[in-house]
Design a protein around this motif. Structure first.
Motif, PDB file in Angstrom:
ATOM      1  N   VAL A 111       0.851  -1.192   0.000  1.00  0.00           N
ATOM      2  CA  VAL A 111       0.000   0.000   0.000  1.00  0.00           C
ATOM      3  C   VAL A 111       0.884   1.238   0.000  1.00  0.00           C
ATOM      4  O   VAL A 111       2.106   1.154   0.130  1.00  0.00           O
ATOM      5  N   LYS A 112       0.275   2.396  -0.138  1.00  0.00           N
ATOM      6  CA  LYS A 112       1.037   3.641  -0.204  1.00  0.00           C
ATOM      7  C   LYS A 112       1.777   3.925   1.102  1.00  0.00           C
ATOM      8  O   LYS A 112       2.969   4.191   1.115  1.00  0.00           O
ATOM      9  N   ASN A 113       1.056   3.860   2.221  1.00  0.00           N
ATOM     10  CA  ASN A 113       1.662   4.193   3.500  1.00  0.00           C
ATOM     11  C   ASN A 113       0.890   3.523   4.631  1.00  0.00           C
ATOM     12  O   ASN A 113      -0.217   3.949   4.962  1.00  0.00           O
ATOM     13  N   ILE A 114       1.461   2.491   5.224  1.00  0.00           N
ATOM     14  CA  ILE A 114       0.797   1.741   6.282  1.00  0.00           C
ATOM     15  C   ILE A 114       0.519   2.622   7.499  1.00  0.00           C
ATOM     16  O   ILE A 114      -0.384   2.336   8.308  1.00  0.00           O
ATOM     17  N   LYS A 115       1.242   3.736   7.623  1.00  0.00           N
ATOM     18  CA  LYS A 115       1.044   4.625   8.769  1.00  0.00           C
ATOM     19  C   LYS A 115      -0.299   5.349   8.733  1.00  0.00           C
ATOM     20  O   LYS A 115      -0.705   5.960   9.718  1.00  0.00           O
ATOM     21  N   ILE A 122     -11.182   0.085  -4.163  1.00  0.00           N
ATOM     22  CA  ILE A 122     -10.865  -0.064  -2.751  1.00  0.00           C
ATOM     23  C   ILE A 122     -11.169   1.253  -2.054  1.00  0.00           C
ATOM     24  O   ILE A 122     -10.375   2.199  -2.072  1.00  0.00           O
ATOM     25  N   THR A 123     -12.370   1.290  -1.486  1.00  0.00           N
ATOM     26  CA  THR A 123     -12.867   2.465  -0.780  1.00  0.00           C
ATOM     27  C   THR A 123     -13.334   2.027   0.605  1.00  0.00           C
ATOM     28  O   THR A 123     -13.328   0.826   0.923  1.00  0.00           O
ATOM     29  N   ALA A 124     -13.759   2.979   1.402  1.00  0.00           N
ATOM     30  CA  ALA A 124     -14.241   2.645   2.740  1.00  0.00           C
ATOM     31  C   ALA A 124     -15.422   1.680   2.665  1.00  0.00           C
ATOM     32  O   ALA A 124     -15.573   0.781   3.500  1.00  0.00           O
ATOM     33  N   GLN A 125     -16.248   1.849   1.636  1.00  0.00           N
ATOM     34  CA  GLN A 125     -17.440   1.003   1.513  1.00  0.00           C
ATOM     35  C   GLN A 125     -17.074  -0.436   1.131  1.00  0.00           C
ATOM     36  O   GLN A 125     -17.613  -1.391   1.703  1.00  0.00           O
ATOM     37  N   THR A 126     -16.155  -0.595   0.187  1.00  0.00           N
ATOM     38  CA  THR A 126     -15.765  -1.962  -0.183  1.00  0.00           C
ATOM     39  C   THR A 126     -14.963  -2.611   0.947  1.00  0.00           C
ATOM     40  O   THR A 126     -14.953  -3.832   1.078  1.00  0.00           O
ATOM     41  N   GLN A 133      -8.590   4.475  -2.107  1.00  0.00           N
ATOM     42  CA  GLN A 133      -8.371   5.395  -0.993  1.00  0.00           C
ATOM     43  C   GLN A 133      -7.193   4.828  -0.193  1.00  0.00           C
ATOM     44  O   GLN A 133      -7.316   3.797   0.462  1.00  0.00           O
ATOM     45  N   ASN A 134      -6.050   5.501  -0.262  1.00  0.00           N
ATOM     46  CA  ASN A 134      -4.813   4.970   0.324  1.00  0.00           C
ATOM     47  C   ASN A 134      -4.940   4.646   1.805  1.00  0.00           C
ATOM     48  O   ASN A 134      -4.418   3.637   2.280  1.00  0.00           O
ATOM     49  N   GLU A 135      -5.636   5.498   2.527  1.00  0.00           N
ATOM     50  CA  GLU A 135      -5.758   5.273   3.971  1.00  0.00           C
ATOM     51  C   GLU A 135      -6.602   4.037   4.271  1.00  0.00           C
ATOM     52  O   GLU A 135      -6.345   3.315   5.239  1.00  0.00           O
ATOM     53  N   VAL A 136      -7.581   3.772   3.422  1.00  0.00           N
ATOM     54  CA  VAL A 136      -8.424   2.586   3.606  1.00  0.00           C
ATOM     55  C   VAL A 136      -7.625   1.320   3.292  1.00  0.00           C
ATOM     56  O   VAL A 136      -7.720   0.322   4.017  1.00  0.00           O
ATOM     57  N   ALA A 137      -6.838   1.364   2.220  1.00  0.00           N
ATOM     58  CA  ALA A 137      -5.975   0.222   1.898  1.00  0.00           C
ATOM     59  C   ALA A 137      -5.019  -0.063   3.053  1.00  0.00           C
ATOM     60  O   ALA A 137      -4.769  -1.229   3.397  1.00  0.00           O
ATOM     61  N   ALA A 138      -4.504   0.999   3.683  1.00  0.00           N
ATOM     62  CA  ALA A 138      -3.603   0.832   4.822  1.00  0.00           C
ATOM     63  C   ALA A 138      -4.328   0.184   6.002  1.00  0.00           C
ATOM     64  O   ALA A 138      -3.773  -0.700   6.681  1.00  0.00           O
ATOM     65  N   ALA A 139      -5.571   0.595   6.236  1.00  0.00           N
ATOM     66  CA  ALA A 139      -6.352   0.025   7.339  1.00  0.00           C
ATOM     67  C   ALA A 139      -6.620  -1.460   7.120  1.00  0.00           C
ATOM     68  O   ALA A 139      -6.563  -2.267   8.057  1.00  0.00           O
ATOM     69  N   LEU A 140      -6.900  -1.834   5.877  1.00  0.00           N
ATOM     70  CA  LEU A 140      -7.127  -3.245   5.561  1.00  0.00           C
ATOM     71  C   LEU A 140      -5.840  -4.053   5.767  1.00  0.00           C
ATOM     72  O   LEU A 140      -5.863  -5.158   6.315  1.00  0.00           O
ATOM     73  N   ALA A 141      -4.719  -3.482   5.331  1.00  0.00           N
ATOM     74  CA  ALA A 141      -3.431  -4.161   5.511  1.00  0.00           C
ATOM     75  C   ALA A 141      -3.113  -4.329   6.993  1.00  0.00           C
ATOM     76  O   ALA A 141      -2.617  -5.382   7.420  1.00  0.00           O
ATOM     77  N   GLU A 142      -3.413  -3.311   7.784  1.00  0.00           N
ATOM     78  CA  GLU A 142      -3.183  -3.386   9.227  1.00  0.00           C
ATOM     79  C   GLU A 142      -4.051  -4.461   9.867  1.00  0.00           C
ATOM     80  O   GLU A 142      -3.645  -5.133  10.823  1.00  0.00           O
ATOM     81  N   ALA A 143      -5.257  -4.652   9.314  1.00  0.00           N
ATOM     82  CA  ALA A 143      -6.185  -5.656   9.846  1.00  0.00           C
ATOM     83  C   ALA A 143      -5.850  -7.069   9.389  1.00  0.00           C
ATOM     84  O   ALA A 143      -6.512  -8.025   9.789  1.00  0.00           O
ATOM     85  N   GLY A 144      -4.844  -7.199   8.509  1.00  0.00           N
ATOM     86  CA  GLY A 144      -4.402  -8.526   8.093  1.00  0.00           C
ATOM     87  C   GLY A 144      -4.864  -8.962   6.724  1.00  0.00           C
ATOM     88  O   GLY A 144      -4.613 -10.103   6.316  1.00  0.00           O
TER      89      GLY A 144
END
Length: 483
Positions: A60-64, A107-111, A136-147
């Motif tokens: 993803v763009k930025n896991i942070k 890949i958005t908050a809804q998907t 949405q880069n921040e959403v992709a990061a949240a999904l990556a953080e969730a595993g």
């Protein structure tokens, strides 16, 4: 003009302007073109990132940005109560236990709410984006953080796009058995590159006109060796996502990018399917003069009865202020049309694929490209005429704005149920073909969303049900009924 030219420095102007020769060296599909992050120069493919659990099974763009993305997902959940309700109802049963779903959607908050619902129902998911600008880069990061193994970022190049899809499919010790696709790119990548994997897929769920068309082509050629569910032509997709969603998001996308006022503007909408109907209704309501182009006499007659003039594009191209494509076809707006457009004409696409506007023909030395805003290019002709091109001819609403969460809840619930149906269907129920969603399932999805409006359905009496020849619990319409 004199006042304006006093202030911009030569350097300042260059930052706004990029000629086509410049863009060819750094790719117009680069992340630098479409995001404002300071680390755009570094491709996510070159970064070493890990989430808080130590996993690096994502790109993803930025896991942070995960915490910010998590808030976005939580906001979306508030207006997707039906999908959350489905999650709660089925969570104990785990109907997708053992399902290994590879997905390719926006890949958005809804998907993300859909993906996390599938995981809650027992599935393992790997995900990529179906559009290089809609993530949405921040959403992709949240999904990556969730595993979730997600490979996507806003502003991918074409090479990045296929690399991400491949990383989802080609992984040691994990083999997909279900596909959720939007546009057909993932399905065709697996079909062409990994035929042994494709043959072991238990079901494909596809939600776009383009993707469904490609599935029917495979089926007609006798090459579709797995059952597929055509979600695009389900009532809950056609009438809600295509019609009502586009009726609102077309204006959002155009306003955010151009600040255009629609009152009195002349607009041509190419295609009067459900997407075209939604776009035309919204534009007409704001006082625009709307023309429609159509190949289908039935859709053309509908447009006439709704008060729109049906024309050929060549008849109005010199006078219109906005051109919107939503046909699912290719080369609807050609270089000849673009050459004849008036100065400052806005050109955009509401179809899934970037094939409707011949953008490739604009990448020639005599034309200058000027980046004026994120997702907004001025293409300038030698005589000074400029055409305003949005999202390089890609899907306007998801590339340039957002879409209504509630409508996406309807589509996401439909997709989840289609996956559950295909994955759990007894052997022989579905053959190697493309199927429409069962009517009963459409009605169930609709019923899950009625409580949001405090809507109360009338129940048939036994006598009424007998008179109509219906089951009291539905389905209430025959399969051939057109809503």
């Amino acid at each position: 003009m004199q006042e304006f030219t006093k202030f911009p420095t030569k350097t300042g102007r260059r930052s706004l302007s990029r000629s086509i020769s410049q863009s060819s060296t750094d790719s117009y599909s680069s992340a630098a073109s479409y995001t404002d992050s300071s680390d755009d120069e570094v491709s996510p493919r070159e970064k070493q990132q890990t989430n808080s659990k130590g996993s690096s099974n994502f790109c993803v763009k930025n896991i942070k940005q995960a915490e910010f993305g998590r808030r976005e997902i939580e906001i979306a959940e508030q207006d997707m109560s039906a999908l959350i309700s489905l999650r709660k109802r089925a969570q104990g049963e785990k109907p997708l236990a053992g399902a290994k779903i590879v997905g390719c959607t926006h890949i958005t908050a809804q998907t993300a709410v859909l993906i996390e619902t599938l995981c809650a129902l027992g599935a393992q998911c790997r995900w990529s984006a179906c559009n290089i600008y809609s993530t949405q880069n921040e959403v992709a990061a949240a999904l990556a953080e969730a595993g979730v193994a997600v490979f996507a970022w806003k502003g991918e190049s074409e090479d990045d796009f296929w690399w991400c899809i491949d990383r989802c499919v080609n992984v040691d010790g994990w083999q997909a058995n279900m596909i959720l696709d939007d546009g057909g790119d993932l399905t065709h990548w697996v079909y062409k590159k990994y035929p042994s994997v494709f043959k072991k897929i238990r079901g494909i769920v596809e939600e776009s006109v383009t993707g469904v068309h490609r599935l029917y082509q495979l089926s007609k050629a006798g090459k579709l060796c797995v059952p597929a569910m055509n979600v695009n032509d389900s009532v809950t997709k056609q009438k809600f996502d295509n019609l009502y969603c586009c009726r609102e998001s077309i204006l959002d996308g155009l306003k955010r990018t151009t600040d255009v006022m629609f009152g009195g503007k002349q607009v041509v909408v190419c295609g009067y399917g459900e997407v075209g109907k939604g776009c035309c209704a919204a534009l007409k309501a704001l006082g625009a003069i709307v023309y429609v182009t159509e190949i289908d006499p039935i859709c053309a007659l509908q447009a006439c009865m709704d008060g729109f003039r049906v024309v050929k594009l060549s008849e109005v191209i010199r006078q219109v202020d906005v051109v919107i494509t939503c046909t699912g076809n290719k080369n609807v707006v050609t270089r000849e049309h673009l050459d004849r457009m008036k100065n400052s004409c806005i050109v955009c696409n509401m179809g899934h694929s970037n094939t409707e506007i011949d953008v490739t023909s604009l990448r020639t030395p005599e034309l200058t490209w000027e980046r004026v805003r994120s997702q907004v290019d001025h293409v300038i002709w030698p005589d000074g005429k400029r055409v305003v091109l949005l999202a390089e001819g890609r899907l306007l609403n998801l590339s340039c704005s957002t879409v209504p969460t509630f409508v996406l809840s309807i589509t996401a619930t439909t997709q989840a149920l289609a996956l559950i149906e295909l994955y759990n269907a007894p052997e022989g129920r579905y053959k190697q073909d493309v199927y429409l969603l069962p009517k009963k399932m459409d009605e169930y999805v609709a019923s899950l969303h009625l409580p949001s409006f405090d809507a109360h359905l009338t129940e048939l009496t036994d006598d009424q049900a007998k008179y109509l020849g219906l089951n009291k619990n539905g389905p209430f319409k025959p399969n051939y009924y057109r809503y």
